[in-house]
Design an enzyme around this catalytic site. Structure first.
Site, short mmCIF file in Angstrom:
data_model
loop_
_atom_site.label_atom_id
_atom_site.label_comp_id
_atom_site.label_asym_id
_atom_site.label_seq_id
_atom_site.Cartn_x
_atom_site.Cartn_y
_atom_site.Cartn_z
N HIS A 136 1.03 -1.40 0.15
CA HIS A 136 -0.05 -0.06 -0.09
C HIS A 136 0.68 1.16 0.12
O HIS A 136 2.05 1.18 0.66
CB HIS A 136 -0.87 -0.04 1.32
CG HIS A 136 -2.02 1.07 1.44
ND1 HIS A 136 -1.56 2.16 1.89
CD2 HIS A 136 -3.21 1.10 1.19
CE1 HIS A 136 -2.75 3.14 1.75
NE2 HIS A 136 -3.85 2.19 1.42
N ASP A 187 3.46 -4.38 7.98
CA ASP A 187 2.28 -3.70 7.76
C ASP A 187 0.83 -4.60 8.02
O ASP A 187 0.42 -5.38 7.18
CB ASP A 187 1.99 -2.98 6.34
CG ASP A 187 0.77 -2.38 6.02
OD1 ASP A 187 -0.04 -2.32 6.93
OD2 ASP A 187 0.82 -1.74 5.23
N LYS A 234 -10.47 -0.40 10.72
CA LYS A 234 -10.46 -1.43 10.00
C LYS A 234 -11.03 -2.94 10.39
O LYS A 234 -11.22 -4.02 10.21
CB LYS A 234 -9.49 -1.88 9.05
CG LYS A 234 -9.00 -0.76 7.99
CD LYS A 234 -7.85 -1.42 7.19
CE LYS A 234 -6.98 -0.10 6.34
NZ LYS A 234 -7.91 0.34 5.47
N CYS A 279 -4.82 2.73 -3.84
CA CYS A 279 -3.52 3.14 -3.00
C CYS A 279 -2.45 2.13 -2.99
O CYS A 279 -1.51 1.98 -2.31
CB CYS A 279 -3.74 3.41 -1.54
SG CYS A 279 -4.84 4.75 -1.06
N1 PMP Z 1 -1.78 -0.73 4.53
C1 PMP Z 1 -2.53 -1.68 4.17
C2 PMP Z 1 -2.20 -2.71 3.51
C3 PMP Z 1 -3.90 -1.01 3.90
O1 PMP Z 1 -5.01 -1.72 3.34
C4 PMP Z 1 -4.23 0.50 4.50
C5 PMP Z 1 -5.65 0.98 4.30
N2 PMP Z 1 -5.95 0.71 2.92
C6 PMP Z 1 -3.12 1.03 4.87
C7 PMP Z 1 -1.88 0.46 5.24
C8 PMP Z 1 -3.32 2.43 5.51
O2 PMP Z 1 -4.21 2.54 6.59
P1 PMP Z 1 -4.72 3.75 7.24
O3 PMP Z 1 -5.59 4.75 5.95
O4 PMP Z 1 -5.57 3.47 8.17
O5 PMP Z 1 -3.46 4.75 7.56
#
Ligand code: PMP
Length: 406
Positions: A121, A196, A222, A362
């Site tokens: 991400h 992560d 999440k 993303c």
């Molecule tokens: N890493 C992963 C694998 C994610 O799916 C996400 C959220 N889509 C994030 C990081 C970022 O999370 P946040 O927007 O809550 O900081």
């Protein structure tokens, strides 16, 4: 069969009472919240709202105690060794940036190697890309194979690295990476490891001590919790060697005109008024997940995922990315439909009150690697069942009709 009663679970989520036809397939972006979490936040503001760690009056003490109890809950939830290893941040992104600023800027030098993967991400991509640029370090990238799994031959790249920053579960491919093995490889090579965990922690039992990673980052929103709170787990020794990245109140033990001293762990990293209501809500989310049982959640999602993979594969022109074996993936399915743009598909599904995501999620480097401008993504959680998958498939078929593709 899963032993979770989805209709009963759904009753806990007011959004489904207020919007009974909603088929929510975007939990990878953010989950829905049960009444228990909303009540905990409400109760905080209604009965004991005060700033934490500051007042010596009753409600401030109550707020501080409940706040710190959540730290203990998080410790137990991820099998960390102590509360000192649990830092409250804003989200996964901030947790990773904390490591980049506090550990990375201190330890990464010119010519050093940082290893990430192509499925990261942006939150776990851009910080390392920027740090590498800033320091003149090398950024090496583990590729994926045809199945959407990490390419094992690229694990060679970990040799000589200072840091491996890797996702536990891909938010696009759903791939579940063997982080225990990767940590072992990285540690043998003398590298630190950041995992992560944004897409794994809501869906499976996490044992940070067994994974043996140095850092594990995730978000409350999440995993049924409120927005505004994330966690950075770090091994105590490594956190001691990490500098604070935000300065201000609460993170200090002494401030003088010329010099300041940092507070002890974990407070050294928690500057300013923390998101107390969100933390308290996260505590209720952990209780809720604990009652369901993470093993049951994982089992349920594997059943739904297997069903979805099978049903979607039966539709002509649907291309699914990521592992076909539900054991090797989580409940996130990225796909395309020949002749239907992902944004059009999401709009058509929305007309049937089916919420999916479309775009690059993303993860632009991954989409470039797959030569895709965009994809559609359906993701499942504890309130989804096979009927939801059927509605998704009906919507896909409808979209194909509208766009006259067979
Ligand atoms: N890493 C992963 C694998 C994610 O799916 C996400 C959220 N889509 C994030 C990081 C970022 O999370 P946040 O927007 O809550 O900081």
């Amino acid at each position: 069969m899963s032993n979770m009663n989805i209709d009963k679970i759904k009753e806990d989520f007011p959004i489904f009472k207020n919007n009974p036809t909603l088929v929510y397939l975007d939990s990878a972006a953010t989950s829905q919240r049960p009444q228990q979490v909303i009540d905990a936040v409400n109760e905080f503001y209604t009965n004991y709202n005060a700033n934490v760690h500051r007042g010596i009056y009753k409600i401030s003490e109550e707020a501080s105690e409940k706040f710190e109890n959540v730290r203990t809950k998080v410790r137990d939830f991820i099998s960390a060794k102590s509360e000192q290893e649990i830092i409250f941040t804003k989200n996964t992104t901030e947790s990773i940036n904390l490591v980049m600023r506090g550990w990375g800027e201190k330890n990464i030098k010119k010519g050093d190697k940082i290893v990430i993967s192509i499925m990261e991400h942006h939150s776990n991509f851009v910080p390392w890309q920027q740090l590498a640029k800033q320091k003149g370090a090398k950024l090496e990238i583990i590729d994926i194979n045809e199945e959407g799994e990490l390419k094992e031959s690229d694990f060679e790249k970990i040799k000589g690295a200072k840091l491996l920053a890797i996702t536990h579960v891909s938010n696009v491919l759903g791939t579940l990476n063997n982080v225990n093995k990767l940590c072992k490889l990285a540690h043998d090579a003398g590298a630190k490891v950041l995992v992560d965990g944004a897409q794994s922690i809501p869906h499976m039992q996490i044992d940070a001590s067994a994974i043996d990673c140095d850092f594990f980052a995730f978000s409350g929103h999440k995993m049924l919790g409120p927005t505004g709170v994330g966690i950075l787990y770090g091994k105590e020794q490594v956190l001691e060697e990490t500098d604070p990245f935000l300065y201000g109140g609460d993170m200090i033990s002494e401030v003088h005109v010329e010099e300041s001293k940092w507070n002890e762990l974990p407070f050294k990293f928690e500057s300013g008024t923390p998101p107390a209501s969100s933390v308290i809500g996260l505590g209720a989310a952990i209780d809720y997940l604990g009652k369901l049982g993470m093993e049951n959640i994982r089992k349920h999602e594997q059943i739904i995922t297997q069903y979805a993979l099978q049903k979607m594969t039966e539709i002509n022109g649907v291309n699914i990315f990521g592992p076909k074996n539900p054991e090797k993936r989580a409940g996130v399915i990225a796909f395309t439909v020949n002749g239907v743009h992902p944004h059009d598909l999401a709009s058509i599904l929305d007309e049937y009150n089916v919420a999916i995501r479309s775009g690059h999620h993303c993860a632009m480097p991954l989409h470039e690697r797959l030569a895709l401008p965009a994809s559609s993504r359906a993701s499942f959680y504890i309130y989804n069942d096979k009927k939801d998958v059927d509605k998704l498939c009906d919507g896909i078929k409808e979209a194909k009709k509208i766009f006259k593709v067979d």
